[in-house]
Enzyme design. Structure first.
Site, PDB file in Angstrom:
ATOM      1  N   GLY A  84       0.362  -0.136   3.721  1.00  0.00           N
ATOM      2  CA  GLY A  84       0.758  -1.364   3.042  1.00  0.00           C
ATOM      3  C   GLY A  84       1.198  -1.046   1.630  1.00  0.00           C
ATOM      4  CG  LEU A  85       4.061  -3.666  -0.283  1.00  0.00           C
ATOM      5  CD1 LEU A  85       4.331  -5.103  -0.711  1.00  0.00           C
ATOM      6  CD2 LEU A  85       5.232  -2.765  -0.650  1.00  0.00           C
ATOM      7  CB  SER A  86       1.141   0.179  -4.667  1.00  0.00           C
ATOM      8  OG  SER A  86       0.239   0.385  -5.722  1.00  0.00           O
ATOM      9  CB  SER A 115      -1.484  -4.183   0.239  1.00  0.00           C
ATOM     10  OG  SER A 115      -1.840  -2.873   0.635  1.00  0.00           O
ATOM     11  N   GLY A 116      -4.530  -3.676  -0.943  1.00  0.00           N
ATOM     12  CA  GLY A 116      -5.961  -3.695  -0.640  1.00  0.00           C
ATOM     13  C   GLY A 116      -6.395  -2.645   0.357  1.00  0.00           C
ATOM     14  CE  LYS A 117      -2.112   1.594   0.705  1.00  0.00           C
ATOM     15  NZ  LYS A 117      -1.664   0.660  -0.347  1.00  0.00           N
ATOM     16  CB  SER A 118      -8.125   2.071  -1.765  1.00  0.00           C
ATOM     17  OG  SER A 118      -7.086   3.033  -1.650  1.00  0.00           O
ATOM     18  CB  SER A 152      -6.367   4.252   1.961  1.00  0.00           C
ATOM     19  OG  SER A 152      -7.535   3.816   2.606  1.00  0.00           O
TER      20      SER A 152
END
Length: 205
Positions: A36-38, A40-43, A107
């Site tokens: 997902g975009l920087s 976005s909440g991946k980490s 991530s």
């Protein structure tokens, strides 16, 4: 970058199987690939999921974009070629963890579909589980969050090749799971991933 340069090399098979390692751990190794975009909440999801799984007695390891770029991928930048090599290396690392029976949480923005497909195919060739989780957040929302101040720098021209601004992001076409993190609580996101892992047989039902 990916051609085989070493000659006279042969795969050396051991006598302990992946299934036996999984039996020892009471789980099945798998790669959960958050894209997902920087911002976005991946980490954020990966960190929370790691904590929950660890508390449940699961062996889990998190691979994070910035962390990896400070070590094994420190020689790579953000050109399309370097992004491809970055993701390829991560895919190979993830495979090693999965073979050991570990649940891997990766991530990475990984903006290009072709690069993510390479990792998926690497896992498929090894008969390993690869679960793509798309953190689906509109650019405007990610830019509003901007936890690292990267969008502001990209808009000012201080960062080149920034995904979503000067470089494209190619959203997954058929991810195993979509998490609109701007519409869900963190707890709901973690629960959704765990439910999928149980459905896929990675975790006991």
């Amino acid at each position: 970058m990916t051609e085989q340069k070493a000659t006279n090399v042969h795969w050396h098979e051991g006598e302990v199987t992946r299934a036996e390692r999984g039996q020892l751990l009471g789980q099945k190794g798998a790669t959960i690939w958050f894209t997902g975009l920087s911002g976005s909440g991946k980490s954020t999801v990966a960190v929370a999921l790691e904590k929950v799984l660890h508390a449940q007695g699961r062996l889990v390891y998190r691979l994070d974009g910035d962390n990896v770029r400070m070590g094994i991928n420190k020689n790579l930048g953000f050109s399309a070629e370097d992004r491809t090599e970055n993701i390829r290396r991560i895919g190979e690392i993830a495979k090693l963890f999965v073979d050991a029976g570990v649940i891997v949480l990766s991530s990475f923005v990984s903006p290009y579909k072709a690069d993510r497909d390479i990792v998926r195919k690497l896992h498929a060739a090894g008969e390993m589980d690869f679960i793509e989780v798309y953190i689906d957040v509109p650019l405007a929302e990610a830019e509003k969050r901007d936890p690292k101040g990267l969008y502001k720098k990209a808009r000012a021209g201080e960062i080149k090749n920034f995904t979503g601004i000067s470089d494209p992001y190619e959203a997954p076409e058929s991810p195993e799971l979509v998490l609109p993190s701007h519409e869900m609580s963190l707890e709901q996101e973690v629960e959704a991933v765990i439910a999928l892992l149980k459905t896929r047989g990675i975790l006991p039902g």
